[in-house]
Write a protein that holds these residues in place. Structure first.
Motif, mmCIF file in Angstrom:
data_model
loop_
_atom_site.group_PDB
_atom_site.id
_atom_site.type_symbol
_atom_site.label_atom_id
_atom_site.label_comp_id
_atom_site.label_asym_id
_atom_site.label_seq_id
_atom_site.Cartn_x
_atom_site.Cartn_y
_atom_site.Cartn_z
ATOM 1 N N TYR A 74 44.297 99.860 87.471
ATOM 2 C CA TYR A 74 44.242 100.798 86.765
ATOM 3 C C TYR A 74 44.919 102.024 87.735
ATOM 4 N N LYS A 75 45.454 101.371 89.230
ATOM 5 C CA LYS A 75 46.234 102.809 90.514
ATOM 6 C C LYS A 75 47.628 102.539 89.053
ATOM 7 N N THR A 101 52.294 100.268 81.300
ATOM 8 C CA THR A 101 52.535 100.274 80.169
ATOM 9 C C THR A 101 53.215 98.747 79.152
ATOM 10 N N PRO A 102 53.204 99.134 77.824
ATOM 11 C CA PRO A 102 54.122 97.484 77.676
ATOM 12 C C PRO A 102 54.971 97.650 77.652
ATOM 13 N N THR A 103 55.911 98.773 78.178
ATOM 14 C CA THR A 103 57.399 98.479 78.619
ATOM 15 C C THR A 103 57.448 97.921 79.930
ATOM 16 N N PHE A 124 47.462 95.580 78.288
ATOM 17 C CA PHE A 124 48.117 96.693 78.609
ATOM 18 C C PHE A 124 50.138 96.422 78.127
ATOM 19 N N GLY A 125 49.913 95.152 77.934
ATOM 20 C CA GLY A 125 51.018 94.517 77.175
ATOM 21 C C GLY A 125 52.061 94.633 77.881
ATOM 22 N N ALA A 126 51.919 94.527 79.429
ATOM 23 C CA ALA A 126 53.250 94.287 80.664
ATOM 24 C C ALA A 126 53.650 93.161 79.871
ATOM 25 N N THR A 127 54.904 92.989 80.160
ATOM 26 C CA THR A 127 55.549 91.724 80.925
ATOM 27 C C THR A 127 54.882 90.990 82.402
ATOM 28 N N VAL A 128 54.385 90.179 82.732
ATOM 29 C CA VAL A 128 53.299 89.764 83.623
ATOM 30 C C VAL A 128 54.173 88.491 83.846
ATOM 31 N N LEU A 129 54.493 88.564 85.429
ATOM 32 C CA LEU A 129 55.091 87.185 85.862
ATOM 33 C C LEU A 129 54.217 87.193 87.227
ATOM 34 N N ASP A 140 59.002 96.268 88.131
ATOM 35 C CA ASP A 140 58.465 97.656 88.056
ATOM 36 C C ASP A 140 57.597 97.766 89.000
ATOM 37 N N ILE A 141 56.562 97.349 89.320
ATOM 38 C CA ILE A 141 55.182 97.353 89.439
ATOM 39 C C ILE A 141 54.588 96.558 89.716
#
Length: 339
Positions: free
Chosen positions: A156-157, A161-163, A185-190, A230-231
């Motif tokens: 939450y920091k 987003t989903p993109t 959140f719909g993110a793509t996660v590796l 992105d994150i």
């Protein structure tokens, strides 16, 4: 009561008196308790603790049932199923406490470290620590709400987003739960790890992350698929993991450090400067995170409990710790025997 006690740098099973409670305190019967990475550090002597500190029952991840309450307690009644944040007390005077961020108070005291913890048949708590667990959450999942709350605080920091594409470094309990929360959140996660993490990366796949990869293969994978990160959520606390995350993160990306280490870490600050990265830390959790984690657990518990590899009685605590240390087991749960 049967208890796992840290004394003079050694951990042993001891018979301790059931604690007496005060007017604002709660006595809970421990139903499940999980081994955390910091418990492993206490067990191996790799976590700083004042050598003059008195003996303490370790452990802080648990679910319990209230069996007694002090006369001024209003937050729980006998029979309630509860969890509790590890912070037993904070100064209540500093700016951090005034904001409700007791996790940042320099005078914070915690169960399992400063006060007796949950690797016992019973635990004494202050009512301000306690959260009621709904019947829709199993005992196994309830014992894992604490690490889920840590993941919630970290995720939450971020501006997620989903993109966006998210990288989780370190597939331990916190890393796997961070991946689960990020997926909401719909993110793509590796999720990436080392050869020692092979089983945990398989669990990540079962949980539904998009890609798992060995850390040494990550740069070539990103190049091959033309992917931008992105994150980054760094959950290992390992120097190599920190610098890997900084190196693959896109310009103006976000880096959240969740994993901890007792060692100094050499960091490539030039990656931060030249790419104008946004870097922040995340530690423990506060009340809002716990409320969110409890709600999420109702939805995620079938995936969360995939990390549980073994159930043991407290008398077999050494087997549990050695399982985590030697076999990379994501989670061992203790079930204290009935009195």
């Amino acid at each position: 009561m049967e208890s796992v006690v840290l004394k003079d740098g050694q951990v042993s099973l001891e018979d301790i008196a059931v604690p007496e409670i005060g007017e604002y305190q709660i006595l809970a019967k421990v139903k499940r308790a999980g081994i955390c990475g910091t418990d492993l550090k206490l067990y191996t002597g790799n976590y700083h603790r004042d050598p003059k500190a008195p003996p303490v029952i370790i452990g802080h991840e648990f679910i319990g049932e209230v069996v007694a309450v002090g006369e001024k307690v209003t937050k729980a009644v006998i029979g309630d199923r509860i969890v509790a944040h590890p912070t037993y007390s904070s100064c209540q005077e500093c700016p951090n406490c005034a904001r409700g961020e007791f996790n940042l108070c320099s005078k914070r005291k915690r169960i399992g470290f400063d006060y007796d913890g949950v690797f016992a048949q019973f635990v004494k708590l202050h009512e301000q620590q306690v959260y009621i667990v709904p019947d829709t959450i199993s005992d196994d999942a309830g014992a894992l709400i604490e690490p889920l709350s840590v993941a919630v605080r970290g995720v939450y920091k971020a501006d997620i987003t989903p993109t966006v594409t998210v990288l989780i470094i370190g597939p331990g309990t916190i890393g796997l739960f961070t991946a689960l929360v990020a997926k909401q959140f719909g993110a793509t996660v590796l999720v990436c790890g080392t050869q020692a993490d092979t089983d945990r990366l398989e669990i990540a796949s079962q949980m539904g992350v998009d890609t798992t990869v060995m850390s040494g293969d990550l740069p070539s994978l990103l190049k091959e698929k033309n992917m931008n990160i992105d994150i980054v959520f760094e959950c290992s606390g390992n120097e190599n993991g920190v610098n890997l995350g900084l190196s693959v993160l896109r310009p103006k990306g976000q880096f959240i450090q969740i994993g901890t280490s007792s060692k100094l870490t050499n960091v490539s600050f030039m990656d931060i400067a030249y790419k104008e990265l946004k870097v922040t830390g995340s530690i423990a959790a506060i009340k809002e995170d716990w409320h969110t984690a409890i709600k999420l657990m109702e939805k995620l518990q079938t995936k969360v409990i995939l990390i549980v590899k073994k159930y043991l009685e407290l008398k077999d605590f050494k087997e549990g710790f050695e399982e985590c240390l030697n076999n990379g087991s994501p989670k061992v749960l203790f079930t204290p025997r009935e009195t």
